[in-house]
Design an enzyme around this catalytic site. Structure first.
Site, PDB file in Angstrom:
ATOM      1  N   TYR A   1      17.096  30.011   6.586  1.00 51.11           N
ATOM      2  CA  TYR A   1      15.787  30.738   7.168  1.00 51.11           C
ATOM      3  C   TYR A   1      16.120  30.871   8.839  1.00 51.11           C
ATOM      4  CZ  TYR A   1      13.474  30.603   2.851  1.00 51.11           C
ATOM      5  OH  TYR A   1      13.341  30.478   1.393  1.00 51.11           O
TER       6      TYR A   1
ATOM      7  N   LYS B   1       0.839  -1.588   0.047  1.00 53.82           N
ATOM      8  CA  LYS B   1       0.002   0.429   0.329  1.00 53.82           C
ATOM      9  C   LYS B   1       0.683   0.798   0.152  1.00 53.82           C
ATOM     10  CE  LYS B   1      -0.439  -0.091   5.267  1.00 53.82           C
ATOM     11  NZ  LYS B   1      -0.924  -0.905   6.122  1.00 53.82           N
TER      12      LYS B   1
HETATM   13  C1  LIG Z   1      -0.448  -1.227   6.704  1.00 54.62           C
HETATM   14  C2  LIG Z   1      -0.549  -3.032   7.176  1.00 54.62           C
HETATM   15  C3  LIG Z   1      -0.391  -4.002   7.372  1.00 54.62           C
HETATM   16  C4  LIG Z   1       1.821  -4.492   7.067  1.00 54.62           C
HETATM   17  O1  LIG Z   1       1.872  -3.509   8.027  1.00 54.62           O
HETATM   18  P1  LIG Z   1       3.694  -3.409   8.413  1.00 54.62           P
HETATM   19  O2  LIG Z   1       3.471  -3.230  10.212  1.00 54.62           O
HETATM   20  O3  LIG Z   1       4.509  -1.935   7.699  1.00 54.62           O
HETATM   21  O4  LIG Z   1       3.684  -4.499   8.448  1.00 54.62           O
HETATM   22  C5  LIG Z   1      -0.275  -5.110   7.715  1.00 54.62           C
HETATM   23  N1  LIG Z   1      -1.846  -5.313   7.964  1.00 54.62           N
HETATM   24  C6  LIG Z   1      -3.474  -4.377   7.820  1.00 54.62           C
HETATM   25  C7  LIG Z   1      -3.991  -4.234   7.920  1.00 54.62           C
HETATM   26  C8  LIG Z   1      -1.843  -2.913   7.308  1.00 54.62           C
HETATM   27  O5  LIG Z   1      -3.099  -2.274   7.294  1.00 54.62           O
END
Ligand SMILES: *Cc1c(COP(=O)(O)O)cnc(C)c1O
Length: 379
Positions: free
Chosen positions: A269, A43
């Protein structure tokens, strides 16, 4: 034309990480009755690494399923040529449901309303659709409440166009050893699986573990695990792991100017940095528009000529400055912002170190690497 600041994504390292995780699961499988499979979480543009290339590489490495946040991400991954099932974690909006059918995505059903919408969409297309059922065991975001299933499930089960292929949950505190919620969630999930079986739902796949949960307790591996961060070679803090992992992404740039400051002169800055002594600053063309946290000024480091140079002064939109006094640095020298520059342990800066320096989490460091940064893939 390419910008000087580039993200290098090492697909071979990613593949090695995937295999190392799989080997770990297989090695430990003697204690749980069989090895869990890996659902590769890609994702958020594969945590900033580039979803299309990463998903294809992980599929080639043996991932039997990939997972993304929403239908739009799933469509992009499918269009890139990924053939394995693509699980969509997020809530579904009716408007984009068509994409799930058109591109063969696997939606998560996490509410009675979602079940009705997907059922209606499948019926209208005169087809059935495989989906994963999400149980809320304590995260309290998405999912059917674990203690309400006898009331909520019958309508889902009776939906003739839905095939429940898997059941899953998600842990809220897997990385927090001091909280007992993790164990409560595990017990609730086991009870939910039994309740579902009593209602006639026996999914082929049960899954629950993100990276931290996978490291913490093999009892939550079930049939598949869902690592994200670990695949990219970063261990979720504060956990440690013996799995041999390497960060798959490095972020490099070059010095574009070196500026000498006299004592009492400031730079950038608000003159957030003022030289106490004769000082050399390296100017590096990467800033907060590239996703670098403004809090890195005075807290973070970069590597130049194999040395750690403190980031000083304000992080600008397109530039940062590092104190290279005494380091004999010239314009054109390579700068490592994330990654390694030599074999010593101090010649490495990873997302976890950078996150700790600014008070955030490594997931955010990776996801924020800006859209204008080119991802260069190394096989
Ligand atoms: C993002 C996510 C994961 C993976 O999480 P990590 O901590 O990066 O391993 C697994 N399951 C769901 C439902 C997620 O949203």
């Amino acid at each position: 034309m390419t910008r000087i600041t580039v993200a290098h994504v090492d697909l071979a390292a990613l593949t090695r990480n995937f295999r190392a995780i799989q080997a770990f699961l297989e090695h430990e499988a003697a204690t749980v009755h069989r090895a869990a499979r890996v659902v590769a979480v890609v994702k958020a543009n594969a945590y900033g690494h580039g979803a299309a290339r990463v998903a294809l590489a992980l599929e080639a490495a043996g991932a039997t399923m990939v997972a993304c946040a929403d239908i739009e991400e799933g469509v992009e991954i499918r269009r890139a040529g990924v053939r394995v099932p693509i699980l969509v974690f997020g809530a579904l909006s009716v408007s984009d449901l068509g994409g799930a059918f058109a591109h063969g995505l696997t939606p998560t059903i996490s509410s009675p309303g979602a079940a009705r919408a997907v059922e209606a969409a499948a019926a209208a297309r005169n087809t059935t659709i495989g989906c994963h059922l999400k149980i809320d065991t304590g995260m309290h975001r998405l999912g059917f409440r674990h203690d309400n299933l006898p009331w909520t499930m019958p309508a889902v089960i009776a939906s003739p166009h839905l095939r429940i292929e898997a059941v899953y949950t998600h842990f809220a505190t897997a990385d927090d050893a001091d909280r007992d919620l993790f164990n409560e969630q595990r017990v609730r999930f086991d009870a939910a699986i039994e309740t579902l079986a009593g209602l006639g739902v026996r999914p082929a796949i049960v899954h629950a573990a993100n990276s931290a949960a996978m490291l913490r307790d093999s009892r939550v591996w079930y049939d598949a695990v869902r690592p994200g961060l670990l695949l990219y070679g970063v261990v979720p803090p504060p956990l440690a792991s013996t799995i041999p992992l390497e960060p798959a992404l490095s972020l490099t740039s070059r010095v574009v100017a070196v500026k000498g400051l006299r004592p009492g002169e400031g730079a950038g800055y608000n003159w957030r940095f003022v030289a106490e002594q004769a000082t050399s600053l390296a100017v590096i063309p990467a800033g907060y528009a590239d996703g670098l946290d403004t809090r890195l000024g005075g807290r973070g480091h970069v590597l130049i000529r194999g040395r750690r140079a403190p980031i000083v002064g304000a992080i600008s939109m397109d530039m940062l400055t590092a104190d290279v006094t005494g380091l004999d640095v010239e314009p054109g020298d390579e700068v490592v912002i994330i990654g390694r520059q030599g074999d010593e342990s101090w010649q490495r800066i990873d997302a976890r170190e950078m996150a700790a320096a600014v008070g955030t989490i490594p997931w955010e460091i990776l996801c924020r690497i800006g859209a204008r940064i080119e991802r260069r893939y190394e096989e």
